[in-house]
Design a protein around this motif. Structure first.
Motif, PDB file in Angstrom:
ATOM      1  N   LEU A 148     -77.195 -17.422 -28.758  1.00  0.00           N
ATOM      2  CA  LEU A 148     -77.368 -15.968 -28.689  1.00  0.00           C
ATOM      3  C   LEU A 148     -76.234 -15.327 -27.883  1.00  0.00           C
ATOM      4  O   LEU A 148     -75.649 -14.311 -28.300  1.00  0.00           O
ATOM      5  CB  LEU A 148     -78.718 -15.642 -28.045  1.00  0.00           C
ATOM      6  N   VAL A 149     -75.913 -15.909 -26.743  1.00  0.00           N
ATOM      7  CA  VAL A 149     -74.834 -15.382 -25.896  1.00  0.00           C
ATOM      8  C   VAL A 149     -73.487 -15.485 -26.614  1.00  0.00           C
ATOM      9  O   VAL A 149     -72.663 -14.565 -26.548  1.00  0.00           O
ATOM     10  CB  VAL A 149     -74.789 -16.137 -24.552  1.00  0.00           C
ATOM     11  N   LEU A 150     -73.264 -16.597 -27.317  1.00  0.00           N
ATOM     12  CA  LEU A 150     -72.040 -16.740 -28.102  1.00  0.00           C
ATOM     13  C   LEU A 150     -71.946 -15.621 -29.139  1.00  0.00           C
ATOM     14  O   LEU A 150     -70.873 -15.042 -29.348  1.00  0.00           O
ATOM     15  CB  LEU A 150     -72.023 -18.104 -28.796  1.00  0.00           C
ATOM     16  N   GLY A 151     -73.068 -15.328 -29.771  1.00  0.00           N
ATOM     17  CA  GLY A 151     -73.102 -14.245 -30.751  1.00  0.00           C
ATOM     18  C   GLY A 151     -72.773 -12.899 -30.128  1.00  0.00           C
ATOM     19  O   GLY A 151     -72.063 -12.080 -30.730  1.00  0.00           O
ATOM     20  N   VAL A 152     -73.273 -12.662 -28.915  1.00  0.00           N
ATOM     21  CA  VAL A 152     -72.979 -11.409 -28.207  1.00  0.00           C
ATOM     22  C   VAL A 152     -71.474 -11.276 -27.978  1.00  0.00           C
ATOM     23  O   VAL A 152     -70.880 -10.217 -28.232  1.00  0.00           O
ATOM     24  CB  VAL A 152     -73.733 -11.355 -26.860  1.00  0.00           C
ATOM     25  N   PHE A 153     -70.856 -12.359 -27.508  1.00  0.00           N
ATOM     26  CA  PHE A 153     -69.409 -12.321 -27.257  1.00  0.00           C
ATOM     27  C   PHE A 153     -68.630 -12.084 -28.545  1.00  0.00           C
ATOM     28  O   PHE A 153     -67.728 -11.243 -28.598  1.00  0.00           O
ATOM     29  CB  PHE A 153     -68.957 -13.635 -26.613  1.00  0.00           C
ATOM     30  N   LEU A 154     -68.972 -12.820 -29.604  1.00  0.00           N
ATOM     31  CA  LEU A 154     -68.255 -12.692 -30.870  1.00  0.00           C
ATOM     32  C   LEU A 154     -68.460 -11.316 -31.501  1.00  0.00           C
ATOM     33  O   LEU A 154     -67.523 -10.730 -32.055  1.00  0.00           O
ATOM     34  CB  LEU A 154     -68.712 -13.782 -31.847  1.00  0.00           C
ATOM     35  N   GLY A 155     -69.675 -10.785 -31.383  1.00  0.00           N
ATOM     36  CA  GLY A 155     -69.947  -9.451 -31.930  1.00  0.00           C
ATOM     37  C   GLY A 155     -69.162  -8.377 -31.213  1.00  0.00           C
ATOM     38  O   GLY A 155     -68.578  -7.480 -31.840  1.00  0.00           O
ATOM     39  N   SER A 156     -69.120  -8.458 -29.885  1.00  0.00           N
ATOM     40  CA  SER A 156     -68.361  -7.490 -29.096  1.00  0.00           C
ATOM     41  C   SER A 156     -66.867  -7.639 -29.372  1.00  0.00           C
ATOM     42  O   SER A 156     -66.156  -6.646 -29.595  1.00  0.00           O
ATOM     43  CB  SER A 156     -68.639  -7.704 -27.602  1.00  0.00           C
ATOM     44  N   ALA A 157     -66.366  -8.887 -29.391  1.00  0.00           N
ATOM     45  CA  ALA A 157     -64.947  -9.132 -29.646  1.00  0.00           C
ATOM     46  C   ALA A 157     -64.549  -8.654 -31.040  1.00  0.00           C
ATOM     47  O   ALA A 157     -63.437  -8.141 -31.241  1.00  0.00           O
ATOM     48  CB  ALA A 157     -64.638 -10.616 -29.495  1.00  0.00           C
ATOM     49  N   PHE A 158     -65.453  -8.811 -32.010  1.00  0.00           N
ATOM     50  CA  PHE A 158     -65.164  -8.378 -33.381  1.00  0.00           C
ATOM     51  C   PHE A 158     -64.961  -6.874 -33.440  1.00  0.00           C
ATOM     52  O   PHE A 158     -64.077  -6.369 -34.152  1.00  0.00           O
ATOM     53  CB  PHE A 158     -66.307  -8.797 -34.307  1.00  0.00           C
ATOM     54  N   TRP A 159     -65.776  -6.118 -32.687  1.00  0.00           N
ATOM     55  CA  TRP A 159     -65.592  -4.667 -32.656  1.00  0.00           C
ATOM     56  C   TRP A 159     -64.217  -4.296 -32.107  1.00  0.00           C
ATOM     57  O   TRP A 159     -63.506  -3.464 -32.671  1.00  0.00           O
ATOM     58  CB  TRP A 159     -66.681  -3.998 -31.817  1.00  0.00           C
ATOM     59  N   TRP A 160     -63.828  -4.941 -31.006  1.00  0.00           N
ATOM     60  CA  TRP A 160     -62.529  -4.619 -30.398  1.00  0.00           C
ATOM     61  C   TRP A 160     -61.379  -5.031 -31.321  1.00  0.00           C
ATOM     62  O   TRP A 160     -60.344  -4.359 -31.370  1.00  0.00           O
ATOM     63  CB  TRP A 160     -62.405  -5.301 -29.033  1.00  0.00           C
ATOM     64  N   LEU A 161     -61.559  -6.129 -32.061  1.00  0.00           N
ATOM     65  CA  LEU A 161     -60.545  -6.552 -33.029  1.00  0.00           C
ATOM     66  C   LEU A 161     -60.375  -5.494 -34.120  1.00  0.00           C
ATOM     67  O   LEU A 161     -59.242  -5.144 -34.488  1.00  0.00           O
ATOM     68  CB  LEU A 161     -60.949  -7.893 -33.648  1.00  0.00           C
TER      69      LEU A 161
END
Length: 205
Positions: A148-161
């Motif tokens: 779940l935490v990995l998903g949070v990081f990837l989701g947030s990073a995807f927005w910034w990308l």
């Protein structure tokens, strides 16, 4: 591995990162003025802080989250002052003559937004509320919590990308004078966020 936890984390991370606030403005300004990598690492700092708070909420670390919530006035003061500093620095900054390289300003770009996000008490409150509402807090399955935490990081990073990639398409089409005005306007907006955070301290109680 339960893919549902990864998907939920992706949605949560993306949703929390997407609203445009001081971090978003800073990310856009840096992408235009200092190049793709500085803009991306600006967003990555915020994504890392989101993952940290997601970790606290997802693993049910109530002692830490309660402490952070109890210290929200002090955190807001520190964050507000830092936003004011960044706002003034941004408004007075001259446009970079060339894009920064990964060995240039990316570390300070990352550190500044990580610090800003961590000192925003609304971040931890948002994660605690969302995780509690979805029944995701205090799980006994630490593997699922980690996914779940990995998903949070990837989701947030995807927005910034997405944001940085979109903004960077226009960088070469913007003149130095326009970049100067972007710096000034961005600085004023960031300073406004900082002053609003400080002013909110005087309206409590």
């Amino acid at each position: 591995m339960d893919i549902r936890f990864l998907v939920k984390g992706l949605i949560i991370g993306f949703s929390i990162a997407a609203p445009v606030g001081p971090i978003g403005i800073l990310c856009i300004r840096r992408s235009l003025s200092e190049g793709y990598w500085v803009g991306f690492f600006t967003g990555l700092g915020a994504a890392s802080a989101d993952a940290l708070y997601g970790f606290i909420a997802g693993f049910g670390l109530t002692l830490i989250s309660n402490f952070l919530v109890s210290q929200q006035m002090g955190l807001k003061l520190i964050g507000g002052l830092f936003l004011c500093y960044l706002g003034l620095k941004t408004a007075l900054a001259k446009p970079a003559e060339s894009a920064a390289t990964p060995s240039g300003k990316v570390v300070s770009a990352y550190a500044s937004t990580f610090f800003l996000t961590v000192t925003n008490p609304m971040t931890i409150l948002s994660f605690v509320a969302i995780f509690a509402g979805l029944g995701l807090g205090s799980t006994n399955n630490y593997w699922d919590a980690g996914i779940l935490v990995l998903g949070v990081f990837l989701g947030s990073a995807f927005w910034w990308l997405i944001l940085v990639s979109g903004v960077s398409l226009f960088r070469d089409k913007i003149s130095a004078d326009t970049l100067q005005w972007i710096n000034r306007i961005s600085g004023i907006l960031i300073l406004g966020f900082g002053l609003a955070a400080l002013f909110s301290l005087t309206t409590k109680g």
